[in-house]
Structure formats: structure tokens, C-alpha cells
Write a protein that holds these residues in place. Structure first.
Motif, short mmCIF file in Angstrom:
data_model
loop_
_atom_site.label_atom_id
_atom_site.label_comp_id
_atom_site.label_asym_id
_atom_site.label_seq_id
_atom_site.Cartn_x
_atom_site.Cartn_y
_atom_site.Cartn_z
N ARG A 158 0.83 -1.21 0.00
CA ARG A 158 0.00 0.00 0.00
C ARG A 158 0.87 1.26 0.00
N LEU A 161 2.32 1.81 -3.39
CA LEU A 161 1.32 2.31 -4.34
C LEU A 161 1.11 3.81 -4.15
N LEU A 162 1.24 4.26 -2.90
CA LEU A 162 1.01 5.68 -2.62
C LEU A 162 2.12 6.57 -3.18
N ALA A 165 4.82 5.69 -9.01
CA ALA A 165 4.00 5.81 -10.22
C ALA A 165 4.05 4.48 -10.96
N LEU A 168 -1.66 0.55 -12.77
CA LEU A 168 -2.59 -0.25 -11.98
C LEU A 168 -3.63 -0.91 -12.89
N GLU A 190 -7.35 2.14 -1.57
CA GLU A 190 -6.27 2.91 -2.19
C GLU A 190 -6.28 2.72 -3.71
N LEU A 191 -6.58 1.49 -4.14
CA LEU A 191 -6.64 1.23 -5.59
C LEU A 191 -7.78 2.04 -6.22
N LYS A 193 -8.94 4.87 -5.12
CA LYS A 193 -8.52 6.27 -5.17
C LYS A 193 -7.61 6.53 -6.37
N ARG A 194 -6.80 5.53 -6.73
CA ARG A 194 -5.88 5.68 -7.84
C ARG A 194 -6.52 5.40 -9.19
N SER A 196 -8.63 2.61 -10.12
CA SER A 196 -9.06 1.25 -10.46
C SER A 196 -10.53 1.07 -10.10
#
Length: 888
Positions: A158, A161-162, A165, A168, A190-191, A193-194, A196
Motif C-alpha cells: 500500500r 502504491l502511494l 508511479a 494499476l 487505495e486502488l 482512489k488511484r 481502479s
């Protein structure tokens, strides 16, 4: 989180990432895609991204460079154990089960990370404070060693991922998740938010067309009914059949055995392929597999070898040379047991296997080379790292050509490969574990093998057998759920002992309390019911002495009527299909050739008296059981020592006068001298040295026993020892009996007394019945003139019980033996005088001889205690089938 309502297979084919709760569901989805693409005529297609969540996590950890420093499960467990062991040593606290404590501590640490929580020292008791101390040391050890904690994988991924870059997946579909920890939920959030798209998929579900309960007497009947139900469904052409066991671990062995009998009986035959037609999700311990059991039996050989251990290796097909030497190894095993020793020095084994026994019987050259190679490996006694020991063990097994010279089947080949992988895993402990001795290294490897589950690769089979959690996301046409009783479902709470109970309840951790288990069981129950069009739930009414009730979650269901196929249990089929046997009472074998003399010992007459079949089996069929080992020296050895020591003593002492003339010091010295020579003779006969401690103890015991016996001898009237351990032959019918008399004494009037040493509890009743079971002394008396034979007697040489037990022509010849006319036992047998006694012996012994020559072989023990208790022929005569326990 969105609910995915589309076709999960199409989504996976189009590139969506499918994350499953377990590997079984991932394999099932991949298999369905393969079938769909093949049906569409596609020759090749892109492998869909279908993984378990844990597999995807570790794949990401590898992408971020975390795996090189990540501890594997064996390293984690060993490090926890080392930390706890050191803490116990420092604190002086006692801990009964360190390995279990380490397992629970590692689980508690993982739960705290999965649920993103913590607690303070004041929140718990002494156990929780101890755990916090261990945990702090664990974290310090990981930092100082530069290792990554696998329990932090989700947290580490996690964080990457934060701040990284990375590309995903556009679409992620979760399959089969009944429950989700905060750590998993945090990764998914978190995924999202990014960018996905994260969706949760569940099978469409259906209302079953047929559902009901069936109660069985016990678990064995329950599993057999299930197997018969499956066979009926297979006969109807159905092939999507599932079996869920609520407690799969306790049902595993029953399922394995009964499903084989009912669904694939041919797989029970030797040499048949192991195609069972069903797949058990729960593997068996690697350490219980045949090749691995043999490997440990080899590696655990030491300078002294247990008889059971060497017997196993002699019979094992996984020891090189089995195909060539198996017959000779069987003979060697049989001869080795005649030594009646529980443990044998390795160097003696090497010598015996190279030279064989009498006339080379059981000589095994290949096995001797095998033992010599093992002996060379034992010379390494230095402490080594686990990896060094793993290399040593692997090298020794390779030098010994394990797993043998026969062709392995698929399962055996996979077992051997898995064990070699385990040795490589053991080498990974070098960075964690200090150097250790051979014994500790073997114990570590054995534990690793016992805890590693082996699941052979192959087809999934038409019938899938699994636990309740593994069935998540799967669909069937027919489903049977085993063990659905109230004690198992919902399961009882089992909170972690190292975490405060209030914390576990607040976070909703698994097994924390009954309310949480009930909620989760309700979710599982709904899923199971909706996973098939036909659902059968069963439970046993009885488990040992415990009465069981159906799970309260299904108590509303009615009993269902089942149509079951006939049982194919081999024992039942053989019994039902066998023709009515013809009864033939065959109690007479082939008689001896008329006029031909047959040599033998008194054992023929003794066995004919004890049980005619016993004599026929031993001396005509040459049947005998395997000798049983003893702890130290057994009764035969001790009896032999008494005979030899007394023979040596009387050869040097000759008569009563010489005995009485010995001073106390001279008597003790002569006894010790004779005892020492007797023990040395026994050691030479056994071909294996006796332990020095055993020899010393036996020498002291035997010296005391002889001293006690000689005090009895001193109370006799004058005698001279005429013969010792002399051979004597008597012609009796067609038998030419050769017997060895312990001792013959000549007394003052010129007549003789025959003496037979016994270390047990003999009685003259053994001479007086219609079938004399101690024929040796009566047999010798046949050739004696009535006047020349004064007495026959057992010499009971036994601690605190030394005495003469026999019959005498007149009183005063032997201490404690009255004249024949005054002997109550003899008189009660109807014997009036000395001549009648000798004549009766001749008639009875001749009758036994004639019965043996006529091959009378009835199973007719004289009584169960004397004839059967120590007989080794029970499997041959099957006396238990013809006699009740109360029969005499």
C-alpha cells in the motif's frame, strides 16, 4: 464497493484482474475459461489474470523489490521460536509448549497488522504483556537483520502504491470473499482512489430444487452414504458434484478410505494407477508419505539401531537393492529377530548382513554396503548450520540412491521432489538459526515435513471434496455437506490467547466470540444452500460417547429420503457374492511313511501334547512365527545362563562333599567364575556384544540365584554328579527322539536321579495327565530299569523359590519330595507304585508318538492358558474362531 453483475469469465478474458479468496476458486475459474475457449475452437489464448489475493500481493511485493528481504514461513516460525526460547532463558519462566506459543504469537502479531490495531500493556494480563515483550524483540530482530516481515506485506505494498508511479489494473473483480480484513479493505480503497474499478462478484445463486437433512449413526456411516449417493448421481451422468466437510481435518481419513472403496475400488489394488475420481483439498502431511518415512528412517540411523527400525528398512521398497535382495532381506530380518534384541550396534549389523547367519542365511551384500555408507556419514559430529545439514542429508540420500531401485508412480515422484524442495527450504534458515547438532537438525527437518501438507498435482476429478471456506464462489449441480452438527457449526469461539479478548471482539477478529462466529456461519450457510440445485446436509448422531444434534442453523429442515446405490465396499461384496462354503473338518494330514524313523527332539512330543495341530504345523509344515525382541535378556536367555553356569559349576565341583568343603570365599569365587564364563558363552552365541551395564547386572543377579540354589543342594544326602548336559536318544514308535539331559546324579545305593533345571514354575501335573506336556524326564525314564531310577525332578532355580519338584521311589532322596506312596498329587492321579508310574509314562508317550506319525492335527489345545497364550501359530490355526473366551 460495486457489485459485479456480469459474466466473470468474459470479464477475465477481456483483461480484468480477478482476485479470489482461495486457490481452488482460481483454478476453477481458469479451468472454465479454458473449456470455453476450446469449445469456441480457439487454439491459443492469453492466460487470464486470475490469482488469489495473497498471490497478487506477493507478486506486487516482488515488483517493488521487497521479496529478496522477505522472510518465508519457515524463517518466521523459527525466528519466533528463537526469540521466545531466549526470553524464557532470560526470564526464568517455564513454558510447556514453546512451538505452540510461537505459532499463536505469530498469529497474534499478524492479526494486529491485518486489523490495523494495537493495545497497551495495561489492556491485558500477564500473557498479553509477555507477548508485547516478544513482539518488540521480533520487530528489533527484523530491523537488525534487514528482513521484511511478511505480515506487513499489505502495508508495504500500500505504501509503495502511494508513492510510486506504477500502472494499476483498470478493473479488479473480487471473487468468493465472505469476509475481509481492514488491511485488505485498505489496499482496495487505495486502488479505487488511484482510479481502479473494484467490484465484488458472487455467484448468481439459486434456490435449490431439493434440500434436506439426513441423520446417520456415526461419521463412518455418514461418509459411506454420501459416497453411495455420489455413485448414483454419476450413474445418471452428473459430473458437477461437491462434498463439503465442516471439519475436513477430522473427516479426511474416512473420506479417503471410504470414497476409494465406493467410487474407485480398483485404486486399492497394488500396481493400479492412483486415479480415485475425487479430489481432496486438504493434503496429507509430507512426513507421512512412504518415501519420506523411509528417508527419515535412513537419516535417523545411529551407532545403535532399534530392531523395528532396521526391520522397516529391510522391508522398505525405497531402499536401494530391494528388487534384487528382497527375499534375502526377509530372511535376514527373520534371523535377526532370533537374537531377540531390541537394539543392535550398527557395526554388528554391518558384519551380520555381510556374512549372514548359519550357512550364510540372509546374506545381503547390497544392504551391507548401504549400512557402511550410513556409518561413514555418522562420523560427522560437528555442529553445523541448517543449510549445511540439509546438504549433508541430501548428499547421504543421493549416495544411498534413495528412493530405491523400483520405478516410482506419479505420486511417489512428486513426494520425492517435494521433500528435496523442503531440504532447500531448510537451507534458508541459515540467516536465522545458529549452528546445531545432527539430532536437532533432524528434529527440525522432521517437524517441517510433518507440518508441510502434500497435495499431488493432477486433474481436479469429477468430485470435489473441500472445507466450508474453500467452497466460496463455487457452484455445483449436487452438493453434500458432511458433519453439520451443533458442535461443529457454528464453530466454538477460540480467541487468540495473546490478545485482549475485548480488543478481538471490538475488531471482529476470527473466532473471537460466539456472536461473531454465528454471524459468519449464517453467511456461509446461505452461500452453501445457494450453491447447488440439490443440497444434502448430514450429521452423525454419535461421536464416541457424545450424542450430537443437527446445527441450529438447519434444524428447520426436514429429513430427506435418499436413493442410494448398493455398497461396493470390498469386504461386503466378497461376503455377499461368495458361494456358500463347503464345510470340511480336516484334522488328519499325510501320515509318516510306514517303517521310516523320523529324528527329532522332545519338542515334538511336548507340542503334540499341548495341541496336535501345533506339532503338525511346526514339525511337518515347518511353520513358525517371527521371534519377539526383549528388553535386555529374555526368559530364554536367562534360562540358558542358569543351565550353563550350573553345568560349569558341577564340572568343577563334582559331588556334595566337594561342595561342602568349599570355604565361603572359594564358593563365591567359583560362582563368579562360572557366571562370567556363562555370560561370555551367551554373548558368543548371540553374535552381538551385550552392553557392559547389562552384563554386570545379570552377573550379580545370577550369582545371587546360584548361591541360593546351592543352599538347597547342601541339604541333600550324598550324591555324585555323573552326567551333565548329555545327549540321549530314545526310540519311540516311528520317532527317534534325541534329548539333552541337564543332569544325572548317582547316589549311595548306586541308583540315579534325573534333574531338569527350570526357571519358571513347573509342576508334576505336567507328567501325570493323559497328555504329558513335559515329556523330557519321563522319556529318559523309559530306558531306565525300575530299580536303577530313584527319582526324577525339576530343579526350580528361581529367586525366593528354589526347590526340587518331582517324584521319588522313596523318601529322603531329595529335599521336600516324599516317597511315591505319600505323594498326594501322585496318589490323586491313581498311581500306586513306581512301576505303574513308569509303565504309564511309556504308554502315554508312545500314544503321542503314534498320533504324530498318523498326522493327527486337530486344533485341540490341552487348555488355552498353557497351549495358546504363548503360541505363535494363531494366524494359522485360527483357534479364536473355534473357541469362546470361556472355553478351557
Amino acid at each position: 464497493m460495486k457489485i459485479f453483475a456480469g459474466d466473470i469469465l468474459s470479464a477475465a478474458i477481456e483483461g480484468a484482474l480477478v482476485l479470489t479468496v482461495n486457490d481452488r476458486l482460481a483454478r476453477s475459474l481458469r479451468s472454465q475459461i479454458d473449456s470455453r475457449m476450446a469449445n469456441l475452437g480457439r487454439a491459443a489464448w492469453r492466460t487470464p489474470a486470475i490469482l488469489t489475493f495473497d498471490q497478487w500481493m506477493f507478486r506486487n511485493a516482488g515488483r517493488f523489490g521487497l521479496c529478496d528481504r522477505m522472510l518465508n514461513p519457515e524463517q518466521v516460525r523459527f525466528l519466533w521460536e528463537r526469540i521466545i526460547e531466549e526470553d524464557i532463558r532470560e526470564s526464568g519462566e517455564a513454558l510447556m509448549r514453546m512451538e505452540e506459543a510461537a505459532r499463536q504469537a505469530a498469529k497474534a502479531h499478524s492479526l494486529l497488522l491485518q486489523y490495523d490495531t494495537a493495545f497497551r500493556k495495561d489492556d491485558g494480563g500477564e500473557d498479553q504483556r509477555t507477548f508485547l515483550r516478544w513482539r518488540e524483540k521480533w520487530q528489533t530482530a527484523c530491523r537488525s537483520g534487514g528482513w521484511e516481515d511478511p505480515s506487513r506485506t499489505a502495508e508495504l505494498v500500500r505504501d509503495k502504491l502511494l508513492c510510486t508511479a506504477v500502472e494499476l489494473p483498470q478493473k479488479i473483480i473480487l471473487a468468493g470473499f465472505d469476509d475481509m480484513t481492514p488491511a485488505v479493505a485498505g489496499i482496495l480503497a487505495e486502488l479505487e482512489k488511484r482510479g481502479s474499478c473494484v467490484c465484488k462478484w458472487e455467484p448468481p445463486g439459486r434456490q435449490p430444487d431439493r434440500i434436506g437433512l439426513t441423520a446417520c449413526q456415526n461419521a463412518e456411516e455418514e461418509v459411506r452414504r454420501c459416497a453411495r449417493w455420489i455413485r448414483g448421481r454419476l450413474a445418471e451422468g452428473e459430473d458437477r458434484i461437491g462434498v463439503v466437510a465442516v471439519e475436513l481435518g477430522s473427516y479426511r481419513n474416512l473420506i479417503e478410505r471410504i470414497f476409494r472403496e465406493e467410487l474407485a475400488p480398483s485404486s486399492l489394488l497394488p500396481g493400479e494407477e492412483d486415479d480415485k475420481g475425487f479430489n481432496l483439498s486438504l493434503g496429507s502431511p509430507l512426513g507421512a508419505e512412504g518415501p519420506v518415512v523411509a528417508a527419515f528412517a535412513i537419516l535417523c540411523l545411529n551407532s545403535t539401531v532399534a530392531l523395528d527400525q532396521i526391520g522397516f528398512l529391510l522391508r522398505s521398497p525405497y531402499v536401494w537393492g530391494h528388487l534384487v535382495e528382497q527375499h534375502r532381506r526377509g530372511m535376514f530380518d527373520s534371523e535377526l529377530r532370533r537374537l531377540r534384541m531390541r537394539e543392535i550396534p550398527l557395526d554388528s549389523l554391518i558384519e551380520l548382513s555381510r556374512d549372514g547367519f548359519k550357512k550364510g542365511a540372509g546374506r545381503c551384500d547390497i544392504f551391507a554396503q548401504f549400512l557402511e555408507t550410513v556409518a561413514l556419514g555418522l562420523e560427522e559430529k560437528a555442529r553445523r548450520s541448517p543449510g549445511n545439514w540439509a546438504n549433508c542429508f541430501a548428499g547421504l540420500l543421493e549416495a544411498l540412491r534413495w528412493p530405491g531401485d523400483r520405478t516410482l508412480d506419479s505420486r511417489e515422484y512428486q513426494v520425492c521432489s517435494s521433500f528435496r524442495d523442503l531440504l532447500e527450504t531448510m537451507a534458508s534458515l541459515d540467516c536465522i538459526a545458529p549452528p546445531m547438532d545432527r539430532g536437532k537438525a533432524l528434529a527440525l527437518l522432521r517437524r517441517m515435513a510433518a507440518e508441510k501438507l502434500f497435495q499431488p498435482e493432477g486433474s481436479e476429478g469429477r468430485i470435489q471434496v473441500m472445507g466450508t471456506l474453500e467452497a466460496a464462489g463455487l457452484e455445483f449441480d449436487h452438493l453434500w455437506v458432511l458433519g453439520m452438527h451443533a458442535e461443529a457449526f457454528p464453530p466454538s469461539p477460540h480467541p487468540n490467547p495473546f490478545l485482549p479478548l475485548a480488543l478481538q471482539k471490538r475488531c471482529g477478529m476470527p473466532r473471537a466470540d460466539a456472536a461473531r462466529e454465528l454471524r459468519f456461519a449464517e453467511i456461509v450457510a446461505v452461500r452453501l444452500v445457494k450453491s447447488a440445485s440439490e443440497v444434502i446436509l448430514s450429521y452423525p448422531r454419535q461421536n464416541d460417547d457424545q450424542c450430537l444434534q443437527v446445527s441450529p442453523l438447519f434444524s428447520h429442515l426436514a429429513e430427506i429420503s435418499l436413493s442410494l446405490s448398493d455398497s461396493r465396499q470390498p469386504a461386503v461384496l466378497i461376503r455377499n457374492d461368495a458361494p456358500i462354503p463347503e464345510t470340511l473338518k480336516d484334522e488328519i494330514g499325510s501320515p509318516l511313511v510306514p517303517g521310516k524313523k523320523v529324528p527329532g527332539g522332545t519338542g515334538i512330543l511336548k507340542d503334540q501334547a499341548l495341541c496336535p495341530f501345533r506339532a503338525f504345523a511346526r514339525y511337518r509344515l515347518h511353520a513358525e512365527g517371527l521371534a519377539e525382541p526383549a528388553l535386555g535378556l529374555d526368559g530364554l536367555d536367562r534360562g540358558s545362563l542358569v543351565h550353563n553356569a550350573l553345568e560349569l559349576f558341577w564340572r568343577r565341583t563334582i559331588d556334595l562333599r566337594s561342595l561342602l568343603e568349599l570355604s565361603e570365599q572359594a564358593l563365591v569365587g567359583r560362582i563368579e567364575e562360572c557366571v562370567g564364563e556363562a555370560i561370555d558363552k551367551l554373548q558368543r552365541e548371540r553374535q552381538v556384544p551385550l552392553p557392559s551395564g547389562l552384563k554386570d547386572n545379570e552377573a550379580r543377579r545370577l550369582a545371587c540365584l546360584l548361591r541360593e540354589w546351592l543352599e538347597v543342594e547342601k541339604n541333600r544326602s550324598d550324591f555324585r554328579v555323573e552326567c551333565l548336559e548329555s545327549w540321549h536318544r530314545v526310540e519311540l514308535g516311528q520317532l527317534s527322539i534325541q534329548t539333552r539331559l541337564d543332569r544325572i546324579d548317582r547316589i549311595e545305593d548306586g541308583s540315579r536321579i534325573i534333574i531338569d533345571y527350570k526357571t519358571g514354575w513347573p509342576g508334576i501335573q505336567d507328567w501325570l495327565g493323559e497328555r504329558p506336556v513335559e515329556p523330557q524326564l519321563p522319556l529318559y525314564g523309559l530306558d531306565e530299569q525300575e530299580k536303577s531310577l530313584a527319582a526324577v525332578s525339576f530343579a526350580r532355580v528361581r529367586g525366593a523359590g528354589c526347590a526340587f519338584i518331582g517324584v521319588a521311589r522313596e523318601g529322603g532322596l531329595l529335599p521336600g519330595i516324599p516317597a511315591l506312596q505319600e505323594h498326594r498329587v501322585v496318589q490323586s492321579a491313581g498311581v500306586d507304585d513306581w512301576k505303574t508310574l513308569l509303565t504309564g509314562w511309556r504308554e502315554k508317550l508312545l500314544r503321542l508318538s503314534d498320533d504324530f506319525a498318523a498326522a493327527k492335527a486337530a486344533v485341540d489345545p490341552i487348555d488355552r492358558e498353557r497351549a495358546c497364550d504363548r503360541c505363535d501359530l494363531h494366524p494359522l490355526c485360527r483357534v479364536g474362531e473355534g473357541f469362546d473366551e470361556g472355553d478351557g
